[in-house]
Design an enzyme around this catalytic site. Sequence first.
Site, PDB file in Angstrom:
ATOM      1  N   ARG A 142     -66.341  69.363  28.090  1.00 34.58           N
ATOM      2  CA  ARG A 142     -65.192  69.454  28.983  1.00 34.58           C
ATOM      3  C   ARG A 142     -65.313  70.626  29.955  1.00 34.58           C
ATOM      4  O   ARG A 142     -64.708  70.612  31.029  1.00 34.58           O
ATOM      5  CB  ARG A 142     -63.896  69.573  28.178  1.00 34.58           C
ATOM      6  CG  ARG A 142     -63.589  68.367  27.306  1.00 34.58           C
ATOM      7  CD  ARG A 142     -62.163  68.419  26.785  1.00 34.58           C
ATOM      8  NE  ARG A 142     -61.193  68.248  27.855  1.00 34.58           N
ATOM      9  CZ  ARG A 142     -60.741  67.072  28.283  1.00 34.58           C
ATOM     10  NH1 ARG A 142     -61.183  65.951  27.731  1.00 34.58           N
ATOM     11  NH2 ARG A 142     -59.861  67.013  29.267  1.00 34.58           N
ATOM     12  N   ASP A 164     -55.550  61.319  32.828  1.00 31.76           N
ATOM     13  CA  ASP A 164     -55.141  60.291  31.880  1.00 31.76           C
ATOM     14  C   ASP A 164     -54.769  60.884  30.526  1.00 31.76           C
ATOM     15  O   ASP A 164     -53.990  60.294  29.780  1.00 31.76           O
ATOM     16  CB  ASP A 164     -56.266  59.265  31.704  1.00 31.76           C
ATOM     17  CG  ASP A 164     -56.567  58.523  33.002  1.00 31.76           C
ATOM     18  OD1 ASP A 164     -55.647  58.415  33.836  1.00 31.76           O
ATOM     19  OD2 ASP A 164     -57.706  58.078  33.183  1.00 31.76           O
TER      20      ASP A 164
END
Length: 485
Positions: free
Chosen positions: A331, A224
């Site tokens: 992340r 996304d």
Amino acid sequence: MESAHSPLPSVLCSVLSVKRQNCEVTLDPGRSLLSWRELRPRRGKDRSRPGICMTRVFHQARGLVNGFTHQFPSGGVTIPVTEIVSVGEEEIDEKYYNSMKWQHMCKPHAFTVRYVQRARKHRWRCKEVTFWCNDEQLFYQWLQALNDLLEQQTHRPKYLLVYINPYGGKKRGKQIYETKVAPLFSAAGICADVIVTEYANHARDNLYEVNLEKYDGVVCVGGDGIFSEVLHGLIGRVQKGSDVDHNNPNAHLSQCNIRIGIIPAGSTDCICYATVGINDPETSALHIILGDCQPLDVCSVHNKRTFLKYSVSLLGYGFYGDVLKGTEKNRWLGPARYDVSGCKTFLTHHCYEGSVSFQPAKWVLGSPRDQTPCTSGCYICRQSSKQLEEQQKTQVFGSEHRGKQDDDWTTIKGRFMAINAVSMSCACPRTPKGLSPAAHLADGSADLILVRKCSRLDFLRHLIRHTSNKDQFDFPFVEVYRVIF
């Protein structure tokens, strides 16, 4: 000799060979259908031979005629021309031909048709079938007829700009594109310029500079995040070229007509999952090849008169906002960062006090709890889009309509666990039904979900409902509204 202006046959029907079996192959341009069925072998000398042409002109094409229908066993394959990926001449392998499989055919010719085969759970696969015949003229007649029909699919892309995020998800974006997507693009005759992004917002910045006139669309390979970069780059460039001040929340944005394709290679792939129905690279590539197009509602977010960002999926404050904020710090964990951040945020059990003001979308069909999901060709989206276009043409929605609805604002105050506004279902593998299963992709509205302060146990019950078929809004501390954004 036929006149040069004689009409083309409405139906092309021939006996061709498929996997050593004689089949009657029919191309119906009027209905844009290609079909083939195996012929039952005949007895005697009148056996059908591959390459015999039975091209006929049917003024009313209603299936096969006369003596051929009774020869077919049940079954057969019929595919629409709109789902044919490509048609090409097949090179004859001499070793394969000399293996006694095709020696009954004199100077065989072959062409391969690649097409879409639909599987379970919205999954698509590219299948192929090779037709053989020994008549060169018939061979070229079939190639010409099929290619002429494919050329009429003018909405299909020919030249694409591709951005690959090599860091998204499990860092397999480049591998996914090269092994699963590029071969399909090549087979469909699509040329692509590929850019591997090197830093955050690389795609967004590049889209302000690149010459877009030569491209039929932009494809992003990743999650996304890379889609958001491409979206901001395209919309921002269009507004800049049209001298539109995007910092003005009341400004009418110029429409961006460049299509965006998504090849899922991220952690959640929410946008791809909600629009295509599955996060499968091959399925998405085939949708792009066929030129499928799905409009999306885009929401602009402002702080007073300062533009912040565009959104097509979720605006989350509270629980989901805290989860996403926590994932940015981890992340390096890949997709597991959502589980880590989600558990940590759930245990902290923060709530926020405030007020929420909104305008109910009274003119939009449907409601957040009507159990009507948005599908391809959605009636609700189509009707709502027509109404929006009419309002924009008469400048009612842009000025008078909003002015008349100044008194329609609703304000809710309290302490909230989560405040979410979704303009699509936000479905993903983790939540197959999404945060709002009945949210629509292009109806001009959003579903506002308010989760008031509750116990950890009640909030956990609400979260678990997202993974089941039960109504996640069926709690006394949850409210949902369809609103104008």
